[in-house]
Design a protein around this motif. Structure first.
Motif, short mmCIF file in Angstrom:
data_model
loop_
_atom_site.label_atom_id
_atom_site.label_comp_id
_atom_site.label_asym_id
_atom_site.label_seq_id
_atom_site.Cartn_x
_atom_site.Cartn_y
_atom_site.Cartn_z
N THR A 1 1.62 -17.68 7.45
CA THR A 1 1.50 -16.22 7.36
C THR A 1 2.51 -15.69 6.35
N LEU A 2 2.04 -14.85 5.43
CA LEU A 2 2.94 -14.07 4.58
C LEU A 2 3.25 -12.78 5.33
N SER A 3 4.52 -12.55 5.62
CA SER A 3 4.95 -11.37 6.38
C SER A 3 5.76 -10.47 5.47
N MET A 4 5.32 -9.19 5.33
CA MET A 4 5.97 -8.29 4.38
C MET A 4 6.14 -6.89 4.95
N ILE A 5 7.16 -6.19 4.47
CA ILE A 5 7.29 -4.75 4.68
C ILE A 5 7.28 -4.09 3.31
N VAL A 6 6.62 -2.93 3.20
CA VAL A 6 6.46 -2.29 1.89
C VAL A 6 6.56 -0.78 2.01
N LYS A 7 6.89 -0.16 0.88
CA LYS A 7 6.79 1.29 0.74
C LYS A 7 6.73 1.62 -0.76
N ASN A 8 5.64 2.25 -1.17
CA ASN A 8 5.46 2.67 -2.57
C ASN A 8 5.72 1.52 -3.55
N GLU A 9 4.95 0.46 -3.38
CA GLU A 9 5.14 -0.74 -4.19
C GLU A 9 3.96 -1.02 -5.12
N GLU A 10 3.27 0.04 -5.58
CA GLU A 10 2.10 -0.18 -6.42
C GLU A 10 2.44 -0.90 -7.73
N LYS A 11 3.67 -0.79 -8.18
CA LYS A 11 4.07 -1.41 -9.44
C LYS A 11 4.08 -2.94 -9.35
N HIS A 12 4.48 -3.47 -8.18
CA HIS A 12 4.70 -4.92 -8.07
C HIS A 12 3.74 -5.64 -7.14
N LEU A 13 3.16 -4.95 -6.18
CA LEU A 13 2.48 -5.62 -5.06
C LEU A 13 1.35 -6.55 -5.49
N PHE A 14 0.55 -6.13 -6.47
CA PHE A 14 -0.59 -6.96 -6.90
C PHE A 14 -0.11 -8.34 -7.35
N ASP A 15 0.91 -8.37 -8.21
CA ASP A 15 1.43 -9.66 -8.72
C ASP A 15 2.00 -10.50 -7.59
N CYS A 16 2.65 -9.86 -6.64
CA CYS A 16 3.23 -10.58 -5.50
C CYS A 16 2.13 -11.28 -4.70
N LEU A 17 1.13 -10.51 -4.30
CA LEU A 17 0.06 -11.07 -3.47
C LEU A 17 -0.78 -12.10 -4.22
N LYS A 18 -1.00 -11.85 -5.50
CA LYS A 18 -1.75 -12.80 -6.32
C LYS A 18 -1.05 -14.15 -6.38
N SER A 19 0.29 -14.13 -6.38
CA SER A 19 1.05 -15.38 -6.51
C SER A 19 0.97 -16.28 -5.28
N VAL A 20 0.56 -15.71 -4.13
CA VAL A 20 0.53 -16.51 -2.89
C VAL A 20 -0.83 -16.54 -2.21
N LYS A 21 -1.83 -15.87 -2.76
CA LYS A 21 -3.11 -15.71 -2.07
C LYS A 21 -3.79 -17.04 -1.75
N ASP A 22 -3.59 -18.07 -2.58
CA ASP A 22 -4.21 -19.36 -2.31
C ASP A 22 -3.26 -20.33 -1.61
N VAL A 23 -2.15 -19.80 -1.09
CA VAL A 23 -1.18 -20.63 -0.36
C VAL A 23 -1.16 -20.27 1.12
N VAL A 24 -1.28 -18.98 1.42
CA VAL A 24 -1.15 -18.52 2.80
C VAL A 24 -2.52 -18.28 3.44
N ASP A 25 -2.56 -18.35 4.78
CA ASP A 25 -3.80 -18.16 5.53
C ASP A 25 -3.94 -16.75 6.08
N GLU A 26 -2.80 -16.04 6.16
CA GLU A 26 -2.80 -14.70 6.72
C GLU A 26 -1.76 -13.87 5.98
N ILE A 27 -2.11 -12.62 5.68
CA ILE A 27 -1.16 -11.71 5.06
C ILE A 27 -0.97 -10.50 5.97
N ILE A 28 0.26 -10.34 6.44
CA ILE A 28 0.62 -9.20 7.28
C ILE A 28 1.46 -8.24 6.45
N ILE A 29 1.01 -7.00 6.32
CA ILE A 29 1.78 -6.00 5.58
C ILE A 29 2.06 -4.82 6.51
N VAL A 30 3.33 -4.51 6.63
CA VAL A 30 3.77 -3.35 7.40
C VAL A 30 4.23 -2.30 6.41
#
Length: 389
Positions: free
Chosen positions: A5-34
């Motif tokens: 599981t990728l476990s994250m907390i975020v707030k107003n992260e439109e600048k970086h979030l896409f690149d972050c999630l793209k870098s791990v999407k084929d590694v993790v089975d679950e993405i939890i974003i708070v």
């Protein structure tokens, strides 16, 4: 097969979030974003990756938000990242291999903090991956940590070569100060109930960014009172204290503190550079040059490898170290240093021979006390920046 599981907390992260999630999407089975209150496109971006999104009212406590995210994470292993981080492509298989294990491990990953603006990148080692089990919790209102909880649960903390890039400090000084102010308030609040050396160290760092040298000195002194403070942190605290003494021209105490720093951690790049300044001021030119050479060599190795078993390393722009070394070598009339730093600069500058020839002419003019031309003065002016002035 173990799940991640990728476990994250975020707030107003439109600048970086896409690149972050793209870098791990084929590694993790679950993405939890708070999400703690985004008003931009953060949620829209997260939804593109099939994430499970939860909302948490911000209460000025990073650990509280992290623990809420952890409570929603169902994987056998937990990887936690900040939105302004990406997993190095070469680390994907390493991460998967580690997660095939069923042992209760916390895994230290290498966090490479980029800093193209201030030219002081850091390589830190933090536990970012761990086997999931009940009762594990983050602690600390800012610069939150998981290690203490893992150790209490008899986990083994192991090192790895998993590399994570962090862009959060690759920002202008004004923005860096705003971030330090935010963290400082949380850290001071936390320190009231938890007088740990780690907390004091982070408070000192925040005051240093805010240019409050007295409080930086005071809190580094408090950090040193904790016998459990890791050597890499202890050495940096002693180096900062030595720098403070140098600034007020207390050379004797500066020498004592920097010698202690290097005794604790001889490979510390910051401490070796600080030692070069202090020993130069103490009119010990040969030792000053030697410390500067040590700093350059360790800096070169660290920047090239981006991997070691150390908890923290701070790197510098190579040119900055070389010009500093050349400067103290000339002023100390240390021929060995002059040749060493000059040759290293020449190797570095071969990429742009015309530029190097102009710099070389200026160096020769300055060392012979010759008057510079207007063209040369304009050339120097163009080279000056906030970090090298």
């Amino acid at each position: 097969m173990s799940s991640i599981t990728l476990s994250m907390i975020v707030k107003n992260e439109e600048k970086h979030l896409f690149d972050c999630l793209k870098s791990v999407k084929d590694v993790v089975d679950e993405i939890i974003i708070v999400d703690t209150g985004s008003t931009d496109k953060t949620i829209e971006i997260a939804e593109q990756f099939g994430t499970k999104i939860f909302h948490f009212n911000w209460i000025n406590d990073f650990s509280a938000a992290r623990n809420f995210a952890l409570s929603k994470s169902t994987g056998d292993w937990i990887l936690y990242l900040d939105a302004d981080e990406t997993l190095d492509p070469g680390s994907k298989e390493k991460l998967k291999d580690i997660c095939k294990s069923n042992f209760n491990h916390g895994v230290r990953c290498k966090i490479y903090n980029l800093d193209d603006i201030n030219k002081k990148p850091k390589l830190q080692s933090y536990t970012r991956l761990f086997k999931n089990s009940p009762g594990i919790e983050f602690r600390g209102k800012a610069h939150e940590q998981i290690d203490a909880s893992l150790i209490e649960k008899n986990y083994k903390i192991i090192d790895s070569d998993i590399l994570i890039y962090h862009f959060g400090y690759n920002i202008p000084k004004k923005a860096l100060k705003e971030k330090a102010k935010r963290n400082l308030e949380l850290l001071l609040n936390d320190y009231e109930s938890n007088h740990s050396g780690y907390n004091a160290f982070q408070i000192a760092n925040s005051y240093n960014i805010l240019n409050d040298k007295q409080k930086t000195f005071d809190y580094f002194k408090l950090a040193l009172e904790d016998k459990n403070l890791p050597n890499e942190y202890r050495s940096l605290a002693l180096s900062s204290i030595a720098e403070y003494y140098l600034r007020i021209n207390n050379i004797n105490d500066a020498l004592i503190s920097i010698d202690k720093s290097l005794e604790v951690d001889p490979l510390n790049i910051v401490s070796n550079l600080t030692a070069s300044e202090i020993y130069f001021k103490a009119k010990k030119g040969s030792e000053a040059v030697s410390f500067c050479i040590n700093a350059f060599e360790e800096n070169k190795k660290g920047i090239t490898k981006k991997s070691n078993s150390r908890l923290l390393d701070i790197f510098y722009d190579e040119e900055m170290i070389l010009y500093h070394g050349l400067h103290i070598s000339y002023l100390s009339n240390e021929q060995t240093g002059i040749e060493y730093f000059f040759n290293k600069l020449e190797d570095l500058k071969t990429r742009d021979k015309l530029l190097w020839q102009k710099e070389l002419d200026i160096i020769q003019h300055l060392t012979s006390n010759s008057v510079l031309s207007f063209e040369q003065i304009n050339f120097i002016t163009d080279l000056i920046s906030d970090y090298n002035i």
